[in-house]
Design a protein around this motif. Structure first.
Motif, PDB file in Angstrom:
ATOM      1  N   ALA A   1      -1.678  13.661   3.886  1.00 24.00           N
ATOM      2  CA  ALA A   1      -3.050  14.506   3.913  1.00 24.00           C
ATOM      3  C   ALA A   1      -2.529  15.718   3.921  1.00 24.00           C
ATOM      4  CB  ALA A   1      -4.048  14.038   5.186  1.00 24.00           C
TER       5      ALA A   1
ATOM      6  N   TRP B   1     -18.029   6.470  13.968  1.00 27.08           N
ATOM      7  CA  TRP B   1     -17.147   7.310  13.047  1.00 27.08           C
ATOM      8  C   TRP B   1     -15.946   7.658  13.620  1.00 27.08           C
ATOM      9  CZ3 TRP B   1     -20.523  10.393   9.219  1.00 27.08           C
ATOM     10  CH2 TRP B   1     -20.972   9.783   8.090  1.00 27.08           C
TER      11      TRP B   1
ATOM     12  N   PHE C   1      -5.909   9.578  -5.741  1.00 24.45           N
ATOM     13  CA  PHE C   1      -6.155   8.318  -5.531  1.00 24.45           C
ATOM     14  C   PHE C   1      -7.740   7.960  -5.966  1.00 24.45           C
ATOM     15  CE2 PHE C   1      -8.816   8.672  -1.930  1.00 24.45           C
ATOM     16  CZ  PHE C   1      -8.269   9.449  -1.198  1.00 24.45           C
TER      17      PHE C   1
ATOM     18  N   ALA D   1      -7.083  18.605   8.565  1.00 27.07           N
ATOM     19  CA  ALA D   1      -6.818  17.341   8.656  1.00 27.07           C
ATOM     20  C   ALA D   1      -7.841  16.277   7.562  1.00 27.07           C
ATOM     21  CB  ALA D   1      -6.958  16.569   9.949  1.00 27.07           C
TER      22      ALA D   1
ATOM     23  N   PHE E   1     -20.555  13.045   2.248  1.00 26.29           N
ATOM     24  CA  PHE E   1     -21.123  13.271   3.709  1.00 26.29           C
ATOM     25  C   PHE E   1     -22.804  14.205   3.533  1.00 26.29           C
ATOM     26  CE2 PHE E   1     -16.624  12.743   5.204  1.00 26.29           C
ATOM     27  CZ  PHE E   1     -17.224  11.554   5.690  1.00 26.29           C
TER      28      PHE E   1
ATOM     29  N   PRO F   1     -13.267   5.570  -3.934  1.00 27.17           N
ATOM     30  CA  PRO F   1     -14.386   6.527  -4.055  1.00 27.17           C
ATOM     31  C   PRO F   1     -14.544   7.107  -2.552  1.00 27.17           C
ATOM     32  CG  PRO F   1     -15.258   4.556  -4.870  1.00 27.17           C
ATOM     33  CD  PRO F   1     -13.741   4.106  -4.461  1.00 27.17           C
TER      34      PRO F   1
ATOM     35  N   CYS G   1      -8.884  15.423   1.509  1.00 26.74           N
ATOM     36  CA  CYS G   1      -9.349  14.157   0.835  1.00 26.74           C
ATOM     37  C   CYS G   1     -11.186  14.327   0.793  1.00 26.74           C
ATOM     38  CB  CYS G   1      -9.280  12.971   1.694  1.00 26.74           C
ATOM     39  SG  CYS G   1      -7.450  12.439   1.599  1.00 26.74           S
TER      40      CYS G   1
ATOM     41  N   LEU H   1     -11.318  14.367  17.535  1.00 27.88           N
ATOM     42  CA  LEU H   1     -12.034  13.593  16.378  1.00 27.88           C
ATOM     43  C   LEU H   1     -13.469  13.764  16.576  1.00 27.88           C
ATOM     44  CD1 LEU H   1      -9.505  10.550  16.239  1.00 27.88           C
ATOM     45  CD2 LEU H   1      -9.975  12.324  14.501  1.00 27.88           C
TER      46      LEU H   1
ATOM     47  N   MET I   1      -6.644   4.145   2.811  1.00 24.97           N
ATOM     48  CA  MET I   1      -6.656   5.497   2.207  1.00 24.97           C
ATOM     49  C   MET I   1      -7.299   6.192   3.343  1.00 24.97           C
ATOM     50  SD  MET I   1      -4.382   5.499  -0.031  1.00 24.97           S
ATOM     51  CE  MET I   1      -4.381   7.240  -0.146  1.00 24.97           C
ATOM     52  N   MET I   2      -8.044   5.667   4.134  1.00 23.02           N
ATOM     53  CA  MET I   2      -8.899   6.519   5.216  1.00 23.02           C
ATOM     54  C   MET I   2      -7.769   6.443   6.252  1.00 23.02           C
ATOM     55  SD  MET I   2     -10.826   8.397   6.839  1.00 23.02           S
ATOM     56  CE  MET I   2     -10.478   8.797   8.601  1.00 23.02           C
ATOM     57  N   PRO I   3      -6.880   7.544   6.520  1.00 27.40           N
ATOM     58  CA  PRO I   3      -5.793   7.320   7.572  1.00 27.40           C
ATOM     59  C   PRO I   3      -6.274   7.129   8.868  1.00 27.40           C
ATOM     60  CG  PRO I   3      -5.753   9.222   6.379  1.00 27.40           C
ATOM     61  CD  PRO I   3      -7.196   8.654   6.204  1.00 27.40           C
TER      62      PRO I   3
ATOM     63  N   ILE J   1     -18.686  16.847  10.489  1.00 24.13           N
ATOM     64  CA  ILE J   1     -18.868  15.978   9.274  1.00 24.13           C
ATOM     65  C   ILE J   1     -20.427  15.765   9.314  1.00 24.13           C
ATOM     66  CG2 ILE J   1     -18.780  13.843   8.239  1.00 24.13           C
ATOM     67  CD1 ILE J   1     -15.843  13.857   8.803  1.00 24.13           C
TER      68      ILE J   1
ATOM     69  N   PHE K   1     -12.757  -0.655   5.697  1.00 23.25           N
ATOM     70  CA  PHE K   1     -12.713   0.250   4.633  1.00 23.25           C
ATOM     71  C   PHE K   1     -11.331   0.205   4.049  1.00 23.25           C
ATOM     72  CE2 PHE K   1     -16.483   1.947   6.949  1.00 23.25           C
ATOM     73  CZ  PHE K   1     -17.518   1.750   5.737  1.00 23.25           C
TER      74      PHE K   1
ATOM     75  N   ILE L   1     -16.002  14.600  13.617  1.00 26.31           N
ATOM     76  CA  ILE L   1     -17.095  14.212  13.221  1.00 26.31           C
ATOM     77  C   ILE L   1     -18.360  14.850  13.142  1.00 26.31           C
ATOM     78  CG2 ILE L   1     -18.501  11.884  13.745  1.00 26.31           C
ATOM     79  CD1 ILE L   1     -15.643  11.358  12.325  1.00 26.31           C
TER      80      ILE L   1
ATOM     81  N   ILE M   1       0.534   8.491   6.151  1.00 22.97           N
ATOM     82  CA  ILE M   1      -0.544   9.068   5.537  1.00 22.97           C
ATOM     83  C   ILE M   1      -0.932  10.626   6.016  1.00 22.97           C
ATOM     84  CG2 ILE M   1      -2.336   8.266   7.299  1.00 22.97           C
ATOM     85  CD1 ILE M   1      -2.661   7.577   3.611  1.00 22.97           C
TER      86      ILE M   1
HETATM   87  C1  HEC Z   1      -5.870  10.663   2.740  1.00 18.95           C
HETATM   88  C2  HEC Z   1      -7.108  10.960   2.434  1.00 18.95           C
HETATM   89  C3  HEC Z   1      -7.902  10.998   3.824  1.00 18.95           C
HETATM   90  C4  HEC Z   1      -8.063  11.843   4.849  1.00 18.95           C
HETATM   91  C5  HEC Z   1      -6.927  12.937   5.054  1.00 18.95           C
HETATM   92  C6  HEC Z   1      -9.098  11.572   5.657  1.00 18.95           C
HETATM   93  N1  HEC Z   1     -10.059  10.718   5.009  1.00 18.95           N
HETATM   94 FE1  HEC Z   1     -11.846   9.829   5.485  1.00 18.95          FE
HETATM   95  N2  HEC Z   1     -11.903   8.476   4.195  1.00 18.95           N
HETATM   96  C7  HEC Z   1     -10.947   8.641   3.122  1.00 18.95           C
HETATM   97  C8  HEC Z   1     -11.348   7.317   2.422  1.00 18.95           C
HETATM   98  C9  HEC Z   1     -10.733   7.242   0.836  1.00 18.95           C
HETATM   99  C10 HEC Z   1     -12.464   7.003   2.783  1.00 18.95           C
HETATM  100  C11 HEC Z   1     -13.437   5.712   2.031  1.00 18.95           C
HETATM  101  C12 HEC Z   1     -12.750   4.351   2.566  1.00 18.95           C
HETATM  102  C13 HEC Z   1     -13.375   3.299   1.996  1.00 18.95           C
HETATM  103  O1  HEC Z   1     -14.752   3.365   1.297  1.00 18.95           O
HETATM  104  O2  HEC Z   1     -12.937   2.334   2.053  1.00 18.95           O
HETATM  105  C14 HEC Z   1     -12.836   7.612   3.846  1.00 18.95           C
HETATM  106  C15 HEC Z   1     -13.831   7.346   4.775  1.00 18.95           C
HETATM  107  C16 HEC Z   1     -14.099   8.100   5.929  1.00 18.95           C
HETATM  108  C17 HEC Z   1     -15.269   7.867   6.965  1.00 18.95           C
HETATM  109  C18 HEC Z   1     -16.061   6.381   6.831  1.00 18.95           C
HETATM  110  C19 HEC Z   1     -17.506   6.735   6.299  1.00 18.95           C
HETATM  111  C20 HEC Z   1     -18.167   5.544   6.115  1.00 18.95           C
HETATM  112  O3  HEC Z   1     -18.207   5.009   4.940  1.00 18.95           O
HETATM  113  O4  HEC Z   1     -18.743   5.052   7.001  1.00 18.95           O
HETATM  114  C21 HEC Z   1     -15.122   8.543   7.817  1.00 18.95           C
HETATM  115  C22 HEC Z   1     -16.197   8.681   8.979  1.00 18.95           C
HETATM  116  C23 HEC Z   1     -13.986   9.531   7.472  1.00 18.95           C
HETATM  117  N3  HEC Z   1     -13.377   8.981   6.331  1.00 18.95           N
HETATM  118  C24 HEC Z   1     -13.815  10.513   8.536  1.00 18.95           C
HETATM  119  C25 HEC Z   1     -12.496  11.139   8.241  1.00 18.95           C
HETATM  120  C26 HEC Z   1     -12.160  12.514   9.157  1.00 18.95           C
HETATM  121  C27 HEC Z   1     -12.985  12.834  10.279  1.00 18.95           C
HETATM  122  C28 HEC Z   1     -10.919  12.994   8.780  1.00 18.95           C
HETATM  123  C29 HEC Z   1     -10.083  13.874   9.282  1.00 18.95           C
HETATM  124  C30 HEC Z   1      -9.723  13.763  10.738  1.00 18.95           C
HETATM  125  C31 HEC Z   1     -10.601  12.115   7.345  1.00 18.95           C
HETATM  126  N4  HEC Z   1     -11.531  11.077   7.257  1.00 18.95           N
HETATM  127  C32 HEC Z   1      -9.416  12.476   6.605  1.00 18.95           C
HETATM  128  C33 HEC Z   1      -9.710   9.435   2.981  1.00 18.95           C
HETATM  129  C34 HEC Z   1      -9.273  10.359   4.024  1.00 18.95           C
END
Ligand code: HEC
Length: 389
Positions: A27, A99, A78, A59, A85, A81, A63, A128, A115-117, A135, A112, A132, A23
């Motif tokens: 990314a 988070w 993809f 990173a 933020f 949804p 997405c 991290l 796709m959230m890696p 974010i 979740f 956060i 993943i």
């Molecule tokens: C490959 C795509 C991708 C990358 C890269 C990515 N995310 Fe995500 N992230 C997602 C997706 C898709 C969701 C929603 C998942 C769901 O709702 O099921 C998500 C959800 C989240 C959430 C959860 C929010 C909630 O609903 O509570 C957090 C926090 C988050 N991401 C932080 C990060 C951070 C920090 C990084 C980088 C270090 C990152 N993400 C990188 C795809 C990505």
């Protein structure tokens, strides 16, 4: 370009379980191809990044989008949804540590999408946390109290935080006089700092001969709560609340007071080191008709500490509550009870919780029996009852 991106995501998905490397490669590929960011050679390059902005850009941005609203489908490839933020009503609710856990372990940690890696192998906890914190700045309205104040709910003490929750809280009196009473509580957040609550007491009582149970509805309550002060750096939150209990219950059978009662109160919570906390409540019960009910003063305090299973797993929170009350009119005695209890998060999302404890009379224990208390709580904003397991 696009087809390769899609191929890469699909081939990753085909592995069933998305590995961090797979993943992350996706990314990084998205970051280098779809946005104007310089291409990155390997995930190892991430280890040198220190600021939240840089880490987010390299990173997360591919997405989540440069503005934190989620990159378009044409860029991510993809259709799951992505969270927005910038929307404070959603983004302010989650505690930073939670988070960080999602970013470390990946979306499935809280039920979740995969796709959230999981970035736990590519980025340190400090990195991290910086990402956060970056974010969290997408929500620019400081009126929304931070999710850190969303502490585990004690059995009796009210929470200072405002929520969208549904709770069934029950009490079983033991032994002998069998009464099973419940409160159905529905809480709805109103904007950044207020909450409305509807409380419906329902219960069953066994008759004297012990051969049948009768059902009852008690005095329905309507409550408004408003956060007066919150400061996450100090760990303090103070709210004011006011409940109106309506005489809907049957007073003759002990399920109502037969008069309107106004219950103003203050709720204060203090975050303590090592995931400990103190939650307190102080208030009055002021009946409209003093011939029907007495004026009372009530106070409650709950001291607890959350203990999480390794890697942001299930949370166990032992709590000790001390509750007291005093009638103001008839020089009544002061009553004290203690309520040891355990709150447990049931769902992975932690939006379904269970709490069980015993209310033990300390003073005036003669006429009052110990009670078994428990509740099921559903934070419905965080997902349906079936989500997040
Ligand atoms: C490959 C795509 C991708 C990358 C890269 C990515 N995310 Fe995500 N992230 C997602 C997706 C898709 C969701 C929603 C998942 C769901 O709702 O099921 C998500 C959800 C989240 C959430 C959860 C929010 C909630 O609903 O509570 C957090 C926090 C988050 N991401 C932080 C990060 C951070 C920090 C990084 C980088 C270090 C990152 N993400 C990188 C795809 C990505």
């Amino acid at each position: 370009m696009f087809s390769f991106r899609k191929f890469q995501i699909l081939s990753c998905a085909a592995l069933g379980q998305l590995t961090a490397v797979c993943i992350l490669a996706t990314a990084l590929f998205l970051a280098s191809s779809a946005s104007a960011q310089p291409a990155l050679g390997s995930p190892a390059d991430l280890s040198t990044l220190t600021t939240g902005a840089d880490i987010f850009q390299k990173a997360c941005q591919a997405c989540h989008g440069a503005d934190g609203r989620g990159a378009p489908l044409s860029q991510t490839g993809f259709s799951i949804p992505l969270p927005d933020f910038t929307e404070c009503s959603f983004a302010s609710r989650e505690a930073t540590g939670d988070w960080v856990g999602i970013a470390h372990q990946g979306g499935p940690l809280r039920g979740f999408s995969e796709m959230m890696p999981a970035f736990g192998k590519a980025l340190t906890k400090a990195q991290l946390t910086a990402a956060i914190e970056y974010i969290q700045k997408f929500c620019t309205d400081p009126a929304w109290p931070r999710g850190e104040f969303n502490l585990p709910r004690p059995l009796l003490t009210g929470k200072a935080f405002i929520e969208d929750e549904a709770i069934v809280t029950s009490s079983l009196t033991t032994p002998g006089n069998n009464v099973f009473s419940n409160k159905l509580i529905f809480e709805k957040r109103l904007g950044a700092r207020s909450e409305f609550e509807l409380l419906v007491p329902v219960g069953w009582e066994q008759n004297f001969t012990g051969d049948n149970w009768s059902g009852h509805i008690g005095d329905i309550g309507l409550e408004l709560k408003h956060v007066l002060y919150d400061n996450v750096a100090r760990g303090s939150i103070l709210s004011i609340s006011s409940e109106l209990a309506l005489p809907t219950g049957d007073a003759a059978s002990g399920w109502g007071k037969d008069t309107v009662i106004l219950e103003p109160g203050l709720l204060y919570a203090q975050l303590l080191p090592a995931d400990a906390f103190l939650q307190t409540q102080f208030g009055f019960e002021l009946p409209a008709d003093l011939n029907k009910a007495d004026r009372e003063m009530v106070w409650r305090a709950a001291f607890g500490k959350s203990i999480q299973e390794p890697n942001w797993g299930r949370t166990w929170t032992p709590i000790l509550e001390i509750v007291g009350g005093r009638e103001l009119d008839n020089a009544g005695t002061t009553q004290w009870d203690v309520v040891p209890q355990m709150n447990i998060s049931l769902s992975k999302r932690q939006h379904i919780q269970f709490n069980v404890g015993v209310r033990l009379p300390v003073t005036d224990a003669g006429p009052r029996s110990p009670e078994l208390l428990f509740y099921f709580l559903w934070d419905w904003f965080d997902g349906s009852l079936r989500d997040g397991w």
